[in-house]
Design a protein around this motif. Structure first.
Motif, short mmCIF file in Angstrom:
data_model
loop_
_atom_site.label_atom_id
_atom_site.label_comp_id
_atom_site.label_asym_id
_atom_site.label_seq_id
_atom_site.Cartn_x
_atom_site.Cartn_y
_atom_site.Cartn_z
N GLY A 105 -88.70 38.73 -63.42
CA GLY A 105 -87.91 37.51 -63.43
C GLY A 105 -88.25 36.58 -64.57
O GLY A 105 -89.06 36.91 -65.44
N SER A 106 -87.63 35.41 -64.54
CA SER A 106 -87.79 34.43 -65.62
C SER A 106 -88.06 33.04 -65.05
O SER A 106 -87.66 32.72 -63.92
CB SER A 106 -86.52 34.35 -66.47
N LEU A 107 -88.75 32.26 -65.85
CA LEU A 107 -88.97 30.84 -65.56
C LEU A 107 -88.94 30.08 -66.88
O LEU A 107 -89.28 30.64 -67.93
CB LEU A 107 -90.31 30.60 -64.88
N ARG A 108 -88.59 28.80 -66.78
CA ARG A 108 -88.64 27.94 -67.95
C ARG A 108 -89.53 26.74 -67.63
O ARG A 108 -89.22 25.96 -66.72
CB ARG A 108 -87.26 27.45 -68.34
N PHE A 156 -91.94 35.66 -74.24
CA PHE A 156 -91.95 34.21 -74.11
C PHE A 156 -91.42 33.58 -75.40
O PHE A 156 -91.63 34.11 -76.49
CB PHE A 156 -93.36 33.69 -73.88
N THR A 157 -90.78 32.43 -75.25
CA THR A 157 -90.28 31.68 -76.39
C THR A 157 -90.63 30.21 -76.22
O THR A 157 -90.27 29.60 -75.21
CB THR A 157 -88.76 31.82 -76.54
N MET A 170 -89.76 16.65 -75.79
CA MET A 170 -89.95 17.73 -74.83
C MET A 170 -90.36 19.01 -75.56
O MET A 170 -89.93 19.29 -76.68
CB MET A 170 -88.65 18.02 -74.08
N VAL A 171 -91.19 19.79 -74.89
CA VAL A 171 -91.51 21.14 -75.34
C VAL A 171 -91.26 22.08 -74.17
O VAL A 171 -91.49 21.70 -73.01
CB VAL A 171 -92.95 21.25 -75.89
N TYR A 172 -90.80 23.28 -74.47
CA TYR A 172 -90.40 24.23 -73.43
C TYR A 172 -91.09 25.57 -73.65
O TYR A 172 -91.47 25.92 -74.77
CB TYR A 172 -88.88 24.45 -73.46
N LEU A 173 -91.21 26.31 -72.56
CA LEU A 173 -91.67 27.69 -72.65
C LEU A 173 -90.76 28.54 -71.77
O LEU A 173 -90.82 28.45 -70.54
CB LEU A 173 -93.12 27.82 -72.18
N GLN A 174 -89.91 29.30 -72.42
CA GLN A 174 -89.04 30.24 -71.71
C GLN A 174 -89.80 31.53 -71.51
O GLN A 174 -90.24 32.15 -72.49
CB GLN A 174 -87.75 30.48 -72.52
#
Length: 125
Positions: free
Chosen positions: A15-18, A67-68, A77-81
């Protein structure tokens, strides 16, 4: 300086999370950002980093291609997909910020002066 991480949770393998990290208290666009993670019983380890302008990213070998990291300097904001999650990705994920450092220093926890509180990611098999 305050960093507020969010977006963690329980997900099945594959699966995926952000993850998101909201920053305040300094001029966000002038600072490099990173995600680290710490699994139970293990040391904190580098996951991904992004330069202040967002043009340069760095990833741990274990997450490269899955991961991105990205940032929105207008929103602080900073994100980690995170895609194709595996049980080994289970950890508390922390965002961190640092004044601009050499590329070789981006993966070192000691380079970062402020840390968020962490968000737990649990990947079930």
């Amino acid at each position: 300086v305050q960093l507020q991480a969010s977006g963690g949770g329980l997900v099945q393998a594959g699966g995926s999370l952000r993850l998101s990290c909201a920053a305040s208290g300094r001029t966000f666009r002038d600072y490099d950002m990173a995600w680290f993670r710490q699994a139970p019983g293990k040391e904190r380890e580098f996951t991904a980093a992004i330069r202040y302008r967002g043009g340069t990213t760095l990833y741990a070998d274990s997450v490269k291609g899955r991961f991105t990291i990205s940032r929105d300097n207008a929103k602080n904001m900073v994100y980690l997909q995170m895609n194709s999650l595996q049980p080994d990705d289970t950890a508390v994920y922390y965002c961190a910020t640092t004044p601009r450092v050499a590329l070789s220093g981006l993966a070192a926890p000691s380079s970062y002066d402020y840390w968020g509180q962490g968000t737990l990611v649990t990947v079930s098999s």
